[in-house]
Scaffold this active site. Structure first.
Site, PDB file in Angstrom:
ATOM      1  CG  ASP A  47      -0.391  -0.037   2.522  1.00 31.83           C
ATOM      2  OD1 ASP A  47       0.856  -0.079   2.619  1.00 31.83           O
ATOM      3  OD2 ASP A  47      -1.149  -0.010   3.514  1.00 31.83           O
ATOM      4  CB  SER A  48       4.589   1.660  -0.173  1.00 34.88           C
ATOM      5  OG  SER A  48       4.761   0.505  -0.972  1.00 34.88           O
ATOM      6  CG  ASP A  86       0.341  -4.082   2.055  1.00 28.46           C
ATOM      7  OD1 ASP A  86       0.261  -4.876   2.998  1.00 28.46           O
ATOM      8  OD2 ASP A  86       1.106  -3.097   2.043  1.00 28.46           O
ATOM      9  CE  LYS A 116       3.154  -5.719   3.862  1.00 27.51           C
ATOM     10  NZ  LYS A 116       2.549  -4.659   4.700  1.00 27.51           N
ATOM     11  CD  GLU A 118       0.418  -1.582   8.045  1.00 24.57           C
ATOM     12  OE1 GLU A 118       0.056  -0.805   8.957  1.00 24.57           O
ATOM     13  OE2 GLU A 118       0.885  -1.183   6.968  1.00 24.57           O
ATOM     14  CD  GLU A 185       7.850  -0.181   7.646  1.00 31.80           C
ATOM     15  OE1 GLU A 185       6.963  -0.940   7.227  1.00 31.80           O
ATOM     16  OE2 GLU A 185       8.010   0.984   7.220  1.00 31.80           O
TER      17      GLU A 185
HETATM   18  O1  KIV Z   1       3.503  -1.078   1.679  1.00 29.07           O
HETATM   19  C1  KIV Z   1       4.638  -1.537   1.612  1.00 29.07           C
HETATM   20  O2  KIV Z   1       5.363  -1.353   0.618  1.00 29.07           O
HETATM   21  C2  KIV Z   1       5.138  -2.315   2.733  1.00 29.07           C
HETATM   22  C3  KIV Z   1       6.580  -2.672   2.741  1.00 29.07           C
HETATM   23  C4  KIV Z   1       7.395  -1.480   3.009  1.00 29.07           C
HETATM   24  C5  KIV Z   1       6.883  -3.770   3.684  1.00 29.07           C
HETATM   25  O3  KIV Z   1       4.401  -2.629   3.618  1.00 29.07           O
END
Ligand code: KIV
Length: 267
Positions: A47-48, A86, A116, A118, A185
């Site tokens: 989600d970056s 994500d 993934k 959090e 992280e």
């Molecule tokens: O969103 C993302 O790119 C991430 C990575 C930095 C692990 O969660």
């Protein structure tokens, strides 16, 4: 490095064999193909993308449909790497059922092989529900960017005794709930080492020191494309922003001077 397709069991096996896992983020088919050809084991549609693709200040505005769109594109570029998508903010926190419906879309429509999310203990019921339904889950602990407003910034997490203890408990709880890997992280190296030693599943570090079972970076950071800020843990393997600006300046100059196209480049 496994020559064949990386799968979830293979990734877990890499830890047992002492093979380090190399992971990066990807958001489109072309980059995904290049990173896959380079031998990256795991590609994360992070989600970056909210920050490095969409230009937001944080990851909170990213929607499930947007992650899905980018996951479909990345899927088309990959042959070997494991594709993880994500789960964006509020797509999994409300209830395990909603998380299952949303994670299911990322696999069913997007072609992801895992998701993934959090968080630690609080999410274990959700992790269990997804894993029981056949959806592999990667955890994410430490600096979890979706909690940026709770933390009040992007500082190092797990520095105090209490916080590092809580991180270890969260990591063990996630493994027990069925997570196949955990991103750590921006936490102290010693804390990451202890967690890595205690777990059977691999840890993937980002700003968590050299003792994790693997490493991940945001590709746009590692290639010097994203310049807005640069955390200490980012190693730049290229300066693509400079290269792109310089190349495009030359193009602009050529067009203005009438040097492009030449007769040889014409029909
Ligand atoms: O969103 C993302 O790119 C991430 C990575 C930095 C692990 O969660």
């Amino acid at each position: 490095m496994p020559e064949t397709k990386v799968t979830v069991p293979k990734l877990v096996d890499m830890k047992r064999q002492g093979q380090k896992i190399a992971a990066l983020t990807a958001y489109d088919a072309l980059f995904a193909q290049l990173l896959d050809e380079a031998g990256v084991d795991l590609l994360l549609v992070g989600d970056s993308l909210g920050m490095v693709i969409q230009g937001h200040d944080n990851t909170l505005p990213v929607t499930l449909d947007e992650v899905l769109y980018h996951t479909k594109a990345v899927r088309r570029g990959i042959k070997r790497a494991l594709l993880v998508a994500d789960m964006p903010f509020l797509s999994y926190q409300i209830s395990p059922e909603e998380a299952l419906r949303n994670a299911g879309r990322l696999l069913k429509e997007g072609g992801a092989e895992a998701v993934k999310l959090e968080g630690g203990k609080i999410l274990c019921e959700t992790v269990r529900r997804l894993v029981q339904s056949g959806i592999p889950v990667m955890g994410h602990l430490g600096l979890t960017p979706q909690s940026i407003h709770k933390f009040g910034g992007y500082g190092v997490r797990g520095k105090s005794r209490e916080e590092s203890h809580e991180l270890l408990e969260d990591a063990i709880a996630l493994e027990e709930a069925g997570a196949f890997a955990i991103v750590l992280e921006k936490i102290p190296s010693a804390v990451a080492r202890e967690i890595t030693q205690k777990l059977n599943v691999p840890t993937i570090g980002i700003g968590a020191g050299p003792h994790c079972d693997g490493q991940i970076l945001v590709t746009h950071d590692a290639l010097g494309l994203f310049e807005r800020f640069r955390p200490k843990f980012v190693r730049r393997y290229a300066e693509l922003a400079t290269l792109i600006r310089d190349s495009c300046r030359r193009y602009v100059e050529d067009v203005r001077q009438g040097n492009f196209p030449s007769e040889e480049e014409s029909y």
